[in-house]
Structures are given as structure tokens and as C-alpha cells.
Motif scaffolding. Structure first.
Motif, PDB file in Angstrom:
ATOM      1  N   LEU A 150     -52.761 -35.062  75.035  1.00  0.00           N
ATOM      2  CA  LEU A 150     -51.477 -34.536  74.568  1.00  0.00           C
ATOM      3  C   LEU A 150     -51.089 -35.149  73.224  1.00  0.00           C
ATOM      4  CD1 LEU A 150     -49.132 -32.711  75.622  1.00  0.00           C
ATOM      5  CD2 LEU A 150     -48.089 -34.775  76.524  1.00  0.00           C
ATOM      6  N   TYR A 151     -50.513 -34.321  72.347  1.00  0.00           N
ATOM      7  CA  TYR A 151     -49.974 -34.772  71.058  1.00  0.00           C
ATOM      8  C   TYR A 151     -48.471 -34.513  71.071  1.00  0.00           C
ATOM      9  CZ  TYR A 151     -54.824 -34.842  69.466  1.00  0.00           C
ATOM     10  OH  TYR A 151     -56.164 -35.109  69.336  1.00  0.00           O
ATOM     11  N   LEU A 152     -47.682 -35.568  70.836  1.00  0.00           N
ATOM     12  CA  LEU A 152     -46.220 -35.467  71.005  1.00  0.00           C
ATOM     13  C   LEU A 152     -45.413 -35.954  69.807  1.00  0.00           C
ATOM     14  CD1 LEU A 152     -45.612 -36.663  74.675  1.00  0.00           C
ATOM     15  CD2 LEU A 152     -45.089 -34.415  73.733  1.00  0.00           C
ATOM     16  N   SER A 153     -46.030 -36.330  68.712  1.00  0.00           N
ATOM     17  CA  SER A 153     -45.278 -36.920  67.603  1.00  0.00           C
ATOM     18  C   SER A 153     -44.293 -35.910  67.003  1.00  0.00           C
ATOM     19  CB  SER A 153     -46.230 -37.418  66.518  1.00  0.00           C
ATOM     20  OG  SER A 153     -46.988 -36.349  65.992  1.00  0.00           O
ATOM     21  N   ALA A 154     -43.285 -36.443  66.281  1.00  0.00           N
ATOM     22  CA  ALA A 154     -42.272 -35.640  65.581  1.00  0.00           C
ATOM     23  C   ALA A 154     -41.409 -34.828  66.545  1.00  0.00           C
ATOM     24  CB  ALA A 154     -42.908 -34.715  64.547  1.00  0.00           C
TER      25      ALA A 154
END
Length: 251
Positions: A110-114
Motif C-alpha cells: 500500500l502507498y498512502l503518502s500525501a
């Protein structure tokens, strides 16, 4: 792998209609039921107004799904394909994940930045998952709090449970409590600065007028001495025995 990319509505030209609607209306999700796309492994739907996804992607055999920049406020768990391995949710409007939303994350990269994460007690399920499986979130080290104000900018992985308002017997802090405390602290600091400035100004006035103050003190001392000498003279006159005998002989 076949990669499908869908741009913003109307990007093809000024006269291009939005799929499923007219200009100015939010487009409806296309019925991607998997018909004719049996080998579709990656799908890029970044920067599209997809709210909500519903079940449009459920039957696809995707391995990677990109949903960055869609303004999503919740994880579309029910709409995700069962075999999904990688999900990009960067630059959305997620404030956290509920326990139900965090449950199916064990199989995902999972990518969750910003995302504007709200760091309160409700963030604990996500925080626990991040610490137990941080390798599944490559950008976990860059996740920062957006709210409440006192934790804004803090790294999520560095937070302690008591900072989230989840200590034993303690409820999450109500909205606005931190702002009131900050305002009170700022008022104390301002009051202290004003008092310090007044003290500095007073000392400067004393220093600049030190000669006049010295003369004033000397005059005051002389006046006090003259007054005391007058009292002393009258006392001596009143207690002089010769003056007392002279007054008795006169009687």
C-alpha cells in the motif's frame, strides 16, 4: 501486462463529453465487469473524480491498482479485486482507516503518502498495522499528521499511544481543545514579553536620568536632614532646665 490509463473528463478536447454524463456533472463509473479484460493485471485510474468506486472493479483480475489523486475519503475495500497485490492511494483525502477498512490490508502493498491523516484514537488500527508490517507500506516513514493542530506535521510512526488520546481511561481530546491551550499559552507568552519590555524601558529611563535622579535624592536627603535638625532643636529647647527655671521665676 496490460495497463489501462484513464485521464480527466474532457481532456481529449473541449467538446469531449464526460462518460456517463454531461459537462459539469460527475462521471459515473464505467461498468468494468471484466468482460473482454481477462488478462488485465494493472489499472491506472489516478487523478479521476471517482467517488465512489462501488463494485466496478470487483470482478477484475487486477494485481496493481492506482487510485492516486482521486479525493477518496475512505478505503474502497468492498470494490477492490480479491487478488489485488498493490494499491496506490497517495494524494487522496483519507484521514485514517477504520478497523473494517484495515482488516483486508494484510495482503496488500500500500502507498498512502500525501493524505491528510487525523492522528487521534481512531488511527490506532492503521498505526498498529504500519508497525507490524511496515515493509508493506514503502512510504510509511513519510506519513505525517494533518490534524489535530498540536500534532500537525508529526511523523505517524513516531507517535505514542498517549499522544493519540488513547491512554487507559482517557478519551480522545475534543476538537478545539488543543487550539484553546495554544491560545492560552500564547497569551501568557505575550503578557510576559510585555512585562519584560516595560522593565527594560523603566531601566533605560533610570539610566538616562541617573544624574537628575541623583540630584533629587540628594535634595530629598538634605530636606530630611533639615527637618530632623529642626525637630532636634525644638526638643533641646523644650528640655533645657534653664529655660524651665526662668519660666517658673517669671510666674
Amino acid at each position: 501486462h496490460l495497463v489501462a490509463g484513464l485521464g480527466r473528463c474532457g481532456r481529449a478536447g473541449a467538446g469531449s463529453p464526460c462518460p456517463g454524463g454531461e459537462h459539469g456533472r460527475e462521471p459515473r463509473p464505467a461498468p468494468l465487469a471484466g468482460r473482454g479484460l481477462p488478462a488485465l493485471a494493472a489499472l491506472d485510474l489516478s487523478r479521476n473524480p471517482l467517488r465512489p468506486l462501488a463494485g466496478a472493479l470487483r470482478n477484475l483480475s487486477l494485481r496493481r491498482l492506482e487510485l492516486a489523486g482521486n479525493g477518496l475519503r475512505e478505503l474502497p475495500g468492498a470494490a477492490l479485486p480479491e487478488g489485488l497485490e498493490e494499491l496506490d492511494l497517495r494524494n487522496n483525502s483519507l484521514q485514517g482507516l477504520s478497523p473494517d477498512e484495515a482488516a483486508p490490508l494484510g495482503r496488500l502493498r500500500l502507498y498512502l503518502s500525501a493524505n491528510p491523516l487525523r492522528c487521534d484514537c481512531a488511527l490506532l488500527p492503521l498505526l498498529g498495522w504500519l508497525r507490524n508490517a511496515s515493509w508493506r507500506v514503502p512510504d510509511a516513514g513519510s506519513l505525517r499528521c494533518a490534524a489535530p493542530r498540536e500534532l500537525s506535521g508529526a511523523l505517524v510512526l513516531s507517535l505514542r499511544q498517549e499522544q493519540l488520546g488513547c491512554a487507559a481511561g482517557r478519551e480522545p481530546r475534543p476538537e478545539g481543545v488543543g487550539e484553546q491551550e495554544e491560545l492560552q499559552t500564547a497569551s501568557y507568552v505575550f503578557f510576559g514579553i510585555v512585562l519584560a519590555l516595560i522593565g527594560v524601558i523603566f531601566l533605560m529611563v533610570l539610566y538616562l536620568n541617573r544624574r537628575g535622579i541623583k540630584r533629587w535624592l540628594n535634595n530629598l536627603r538634605e530636606a530630611c536632614r533639615d527637618q530632623m535638625e529642626g525637630y532636634h532643636y525644638r526638643y533641646e529647647q523644650d528640655t533645657d532646665p534653664r529655660r524651665a527655671s526662668a519660666s517658673r521665676s517669671g510666674l
